[in-house]
Design an enzyme around this catalytic site. Structure first.
Site, PDB file in Angstrom:
ATOM      1  N   PRO A   1       0.821  -1.211   0.000  1.00  0.00           N
ATOM      2  CA  PRO A   1       0.000   0.000   0.000  1.00  0.00           C
ATOM      3  C   PRO A   1       0.859   1.267   0.000  1.00  0.00           C
ATOM      4  O   PRO A   1       1.638   1.499   0.911  1.00  0.00           O
ATOM      5  CB  PRO A   1      -0.808  -0.108   1.290  1.00  0.00           C
ATOM      6  CG  PRO A   1      -0.669  -1.525   1.736  1.00  0.00           C
ATOM      7  CD  PRO A   1       0.656  -1.986   1.219  1.00  0.00           C
ATOM      8  N   GLU A   2       0.734   2.047  -1.056  1.00  0.00           N
ATOM      9  CA  GLU A   2       1.329   3.378  -1.121  1.00  0.00           C
ATOM     10  C   GLU A   2       0.164   4.368  -1.152  1.00  0.00           C
ATOM     11  O   GLU A   2      -0.968   3.986  -0.875  1.00  0.00           O
ATOM     12  CB  GLU A   2       2.231   3.496  -2.362  1.00  0.00           C
ATOM     13  CG  GLU A   2       3.313   2.422  -2.403  1.00  0.00           C
ATOM     14  CD  GLU A   2       4.218   2.491  -3.623  1.00  0.00           C
ATOM     15  OE1 GLU A   2       4.333   3.569  -4.228  1.00  0.00           O
ATOM     16  OE2 GLU A   2       4.818   1.454  -3.972  1.00  0.00           O
TER      17      GLU A   2
END
Length: 275
Positions: A2-3
């Site tokens: 997750p960015e």
DNA sequence: ATAAGGCCCTGACCGC
DNA sequence: TGCGGTCAGGGCCTTA
């Protein structure tokens, strides 16, 4: 992983699922997941809390509570938050369970156990070191140039530095550098103003497109692979030009995409298109 | 001040 | 089939 686009998708998906729901019980199976306060204080303080607002800063999710406190969640590599309508047996990767007043449950799962939860009165306690948000007006080319000035480390390393710009991780650093036509190992202070302008623009456009496509789902394992809170995959992986395309032809020039390691991170690029 | 390396974790993968 | 070893990776910490 997750960015920013994945976390933004998470926040948007969780908002209708959690708005105005109240926590009535807390179980912590892996104490290290709770970064602040102590586990006992976290449990006591979370009971009775109602979710009232939802936001994001960098890769941090900000879940605002009726008391004024904020539950901050960082998923790091493999964290997941799932909301269930009824109680569900915790599996081996479930580290925190929040019981809800209507009989539902929130499960925090994390196979790598790198993610963290904070319950704070003031979010700056956790967020004070972050650089500007990529879509904030303050993130302009002058700001970017000032952060890069005098830095000798590779530009890829600067993009991953959360104090420079908040929310860019390995995927979107590589994709931004490709779109800007800049080689990832270039010394940061060697970039011209024109190149910085291109890179600044590429960061915003790649992140914006990735948010529109609900992030990137990669990998083979159902545990490691990012999915949205409801289990749906993102769609931006189909738009990747270089990330995890090692050996495949560059979509611009046809030369094979190369993989190297830059500051301990796998890095994908086209040596013809990126100089 | 910046930069570089270690640490936390465990599933996936590789070689035998 | 099983076993041991290696790798990936975000952010924080320590060391230079």
């Amino acid at each position: 992983m997750p960015e920013l686009p994945e976390v933004e998708t998470y926040v948007r998906d969780l908002t209708p699922l959690l708005h105005n729901r109240t926590v009535t019980g807390v179980t912590v199976f892996w104490p290290r997941i709770i970064a602040l306060p102590t586990v006992d204080e976290f449990i006591q303080a979370m009971i009775g809390q109602r979710f009232t607002s939802f936001g994001r800063r960098g890769k941090y999710m900000l879940l605002g509570l009726a008391s004024g406190d904020t539950l901050i969640v960082h998923l790091r590599m493999t964290g997941r938050v799932t909301v269930y309508a009824q109680p569900v047996v915790a599996d081996k990767h479930t580290h925190v369970v929040l019981d809800l007043a209507d009989g539902g449950q929130i499960h925090y799962q994390d196979s790598r156990k790198f993610g963290r939860l904070w319950l704070v009165a003031n979010t700056t306690t956790v967020l004070h070191k972050l650089g500007e948000e990529p879509f904030a007006a303050a993130f302009d080319v002058d700001y970017f140039a000032a952060k890069v000035a005098g830095r000798t480390s590779p530009i890829k390393a600067l993009l991953l530095d959360q104090a420079v710009v908040a929310g860019v991780g390995n995927i979107y650093a590589d994709e931004s550098l490709f779109r800007a036509g800049i080689h990832p190992t270039r010394a940061s202070n060697s970039l011209t103003r024109e190149e910085l302008t291109r890179l600044h623009s590429a960061i915003q456009s790649v992140l914006g497109q990735a948010i529109d496509r609900h992030g990137s789902s990669l990998g083979h394992s159902s545990i490691q692979n990012y999915t949205r809170p409801g289990g749906e995959a993102g769609e931006f992986q189909g738009e990747h030009k270089v990330f995890q395309r090692t050996g495949k032809p560059c979509m611009h020039c046809g030369q094979p995409i190369e993989r190297i390691v830059v500051t301990q991170r796998s890095t994908h690029f086209c040596s013809t298109c990126q100089r």
